[in-house]
Motif scaffolding. Structure first.
Motif, PDB file in Angstrom:
ATOM      1  N   ASP A   2      47.178  44.320  35.081  1.00  0.00           N
ATOM      2  CA  ASP A   2      48.041  44.153  36.255  1.00  0.00           C
ATOM      3  C   ASP A   2      47.393  44.829  37.468  1.00  0.00           C
ATOM      4  O   ASP A   2      47.276  44.240  38.544  1.00  0.00           O
ATOM      5  N   VAL A   3      46.988  46.077  37.265  1.00  0.00           N
ATOM      6  CA  VAL A   3      46.374  46.844  38.353  1.00  0.00           C
ATOM      7  C   VAL A   3      44.993  46.299  38.700  1.00  0.00           C
ATOM      8  O   VAL A   3      44.648  46.146  39.880  1.00  0.00           O
ATOM      9  N   ALA A   4      44.190  45.991  37.656  1.00  0.00           N
ATOM     10  CA  ALA A   4      42.822  45.522  37.890  1.00  0.00           C
ATOM     11  C   ALA A   4      42.799  44.217  38.687  1.00  0.00           C
ATOM     12  O   ALA A   4      42.024  44.079  39.646  1.00  0.00           O
ATOM     13  N   PHE A   5      43.642  43.272  38.309  1.00  0.00           N
ATOM     14  CA  PHE A   5      43.677  41.991  39.014  1.00  0.00           C
ATOM     15  C   PHE A   5      44.098  42.189  40.479  1.00  0.00           C
ATOM     16  O   PHE A   5      43.536  41.553  41.380  1.00  0.00           O
ATOM     17  N   VAL A   6      45.066  43.061  40.718  1.00  0.00           N
ATOM     18  CA  VAL A   6      45.530  43.304  42.081  1.00  0.00           C
ATOM     19  C   VAL A   6      44.425  43.932  42.934  1.00  0.00           C
ATOM     20  O   VAL A   6      44.140  43.478  44.056  1.00  0.00           O
ATOM     21  N   LEU A   7      43.778  44.981  42.395  1.00  0.00           N
ATOM     22  CA  LEU A   7      42.745  45.672  43.166  1.00  0.00           C
ATOM     23  C   LEU A   7      41.534  44.778  43.431  1.00  0.00           C
ATOM     24  O   LEU A   7      40.985  44.780  44.542  1.00  0.00           O
ATOM     25  N   VAL A   8      41.108  44.012  42.434  1.00  0.00           N
ATOM     26  CA  VAL A   8      39.963  43.106  42.616  1.00  0.00           C
ATOM     27  C   VAL A   8      40.294  42.033  43.648  1.00  0.00           C
ATOM     28  O   VAL A   8      39.477  41.722  44.531  1.00  0.00           O
ATOM     29  N   ALA A   9      41.511  41.474  43.556  1.00  0.00           N
ATOM     30  CA  ALA A   9      41.908  40.435  44.513  1.00  0.00           C
ATOM     31  C   ALA A   9      41.975  40.992  45.936  1.00  0.00           C
ATOM     32  O   ALA A   9      41.525  40.344  46.893  1.00  0.00           O
TER      33      ALA A   9
END
Length: 463
Positions: free
Chosen positions: A20-27
């Protein structure tokens, strides 16, 4: 024997939280870089900003049931949870002073920031539903049990985990009988075929559920020993039940209960108890202050839709079996029990229209903060029951009074997992949750219950 890829319940929840966090930060990093939007890239370049955003996503995701595996595996339900989590997380993040970027005056960047967070969460969760929550990750299981246990065991375990599938069972109490059909076919296999069936179907684990050790014959013992040496996981049913269901399987434990029930050390940890007491006093004072602000509106609504006394008291059983008087806002008609004490039901016609609202929002329990300040109750613990029902239930369930070793609470593990009890059978289920809390009581479990309680109120699931 080739193993299928699978994830345990805890592993899946950790996976969801991390990605959840990884996808948000990468995006945010990619889209912020492409469009040269500094506000979007701030959480990826400043560690405090990233930590704050990650905490909001994880905490609010728990509140909005993003980490409930039943919700996470349902595409339609998870879309709703994802949008709610993203919306409230972005709002909290933007309004957090110092630990998040200064509130940006350019509305376009704020709009892009919100859109990217929503998009990233939805993308990851749809990928999870399509691939990680698919049948290829199902955990195939064999039960070793009596035939008359099968239906209860299958339904209980499979409802707790959408990826846990009872593929077959070995019948311990006699010759092969007709197999059970639930949501899929549960095959009855002979002891002699256990090894070959396990190897042919890529079994995740074998669960020993028989309550009579004498039913584990020499032949079955050797089969299980061979599989254990070959790398197959073999577990006892009560361990699996407690892990999957997060409650104690009382119906599987004999009178030698204390051999299997190590009480949580937190129950006698003075530092933990002192911290709990301080938090209870603070929360109670805040709760009573909020109640005082709501009181004029409650009095007005009570006059129109409740008609009668606003408060009522009732005897309840507290810690160590002591009797105290609980204080609540009245939600039923006057003289609701003139025919005798009975369990309240889900659609009880004795509950007034305004009383139903009070129950759903838990506002009716605000006066109980006074009971907490007096020391009769805590914030978290088993719900206090009436002496009449305690006596009645204890005659059927010898372990029922164990729940009185801790203070009763306004909310508890049973309340957030099994919201209503209308019968003795429901009381047994709630007892299993209460004993799980007593066994595993900790600050982390208390926080989990607090967050789940917020979810219960937000989704209007109170009694």
């Amino acid at each position: 024997m080739k193993k299928k890829i699978h994830f345990e319940v805890l592993e899946r929840k950790v996976l969801l939280r991390i990605f959840d966090v990884a996808f948000v930060l990468v995006a945010l990093y990619l889209i912020g870089g492409i469009l040269h939007l500094g506000y979007l890239q701030a959480p990826t370049t400043q560690l405090p900003y990233a930590i704050v955003l990650a905490l909001y996503i994880n905490i609010l995701g728990t509140v909005f049931e993003m980490y409930d595996l039943q919700v996470a595996s349902n595409q339609f339900r998870v879309i709703k949870s994802s949008i709610l989590t993203a919306s409230v997380s972005v709002l909290f993040y933007m309004l957090t002073p110092v630990l998040s970027p200064e509130f940006y005056t350019q509305r376009l960047q704020i709009l892009f920031f919100y859109g990217v967070v929503v998009f990233a969460l939805l993308l990851w969760r749809i990928l999870y539903v399509k691939f990680l929550a698919s049948s290829r990750f199902v955990q195939n299981v064999i039960l070793v049990c009596d035939r008359n246990q099968l239906e209860e065991l299958v339904l209980g375990l499979e409802q707790s985990d959408p990826h846990y599938r009872i593929l077959a069972y070995v019948n311990c109490d006699g010759p092969n009988e007709k197999a059970l059909e639930t949501n899929h076919f549960v095959e009855n296999i002979a002891i002699a075929d256990l090894v070959s069936f396990t190897e042919a179907n890529v079994i995740y684990e074998i669960v020993i559920a028989t309550q009579n050790p004498e039913e584990i014959t020499v032949e079955l013992y050797h089969q299980l020993l061979y599989l254990l040496e070959s790398g197959t996981t073999i577990r006892e049913y009560t361990q699996v039940y407690e892990y999957k269901m997060q409650r104690i399987p009382m119906h599987f434990i004999t009178r030698d209960f204390y051999k299997f029930f190590p009480f949580s050390r937190s129950n006698s940890n003075q530092l933990y108890l002192m911290n709990v007491k301080i938090m209870e006093i603070l929360i109670s004072l805040i709760g009573l202050f909020c109640g005082a602000l709501l009181l004029p509106f409650i009095l007005l609504a009570n006059a129109f839709w409740n008609r009668g006394p606003l408060f009522y008291t009732q005897e309840r059983v507290g810690e160590n079996g002591s009797i105290f008087h609980i204080l609540k806002l009245r939600s039923m008609v006057e003289n609701a029990e003139k025919g005798g004490a009975v369990f309240s039901t889900r659609n009880d016609n004795r509950i007034t229209p305004f009383g139903r609202f009070l129950r759903k929002t838990r506002i009716d329990e605000i006066p109980q903060f006074i009971n907490i300040l007096k020391g009769d109750m805590g914030i978290i613990g088993p719900r206090p029951e009436r002496p009449f029902f305690v006596k009645e239930i204890s005659e059927i369930m010898p372990f029922y009074e164990i729940r009185h070793v801790v203070k009763p609470g306004i909310t508890g593990w049973a309340q957030v997992n099994y919201s209503y009890g209308e019968s003795i059978e429901d009381s047994l289920v709630k007892l299993q949750y209460d004993l799980y809390y007593i066994k595993r009581r900790s600050i982390f479990l208390d926080i989990n219950i607090t967050i789940k309680t917020i979810s219960t109120v937000l989704f209007y699931r109170g009694q």
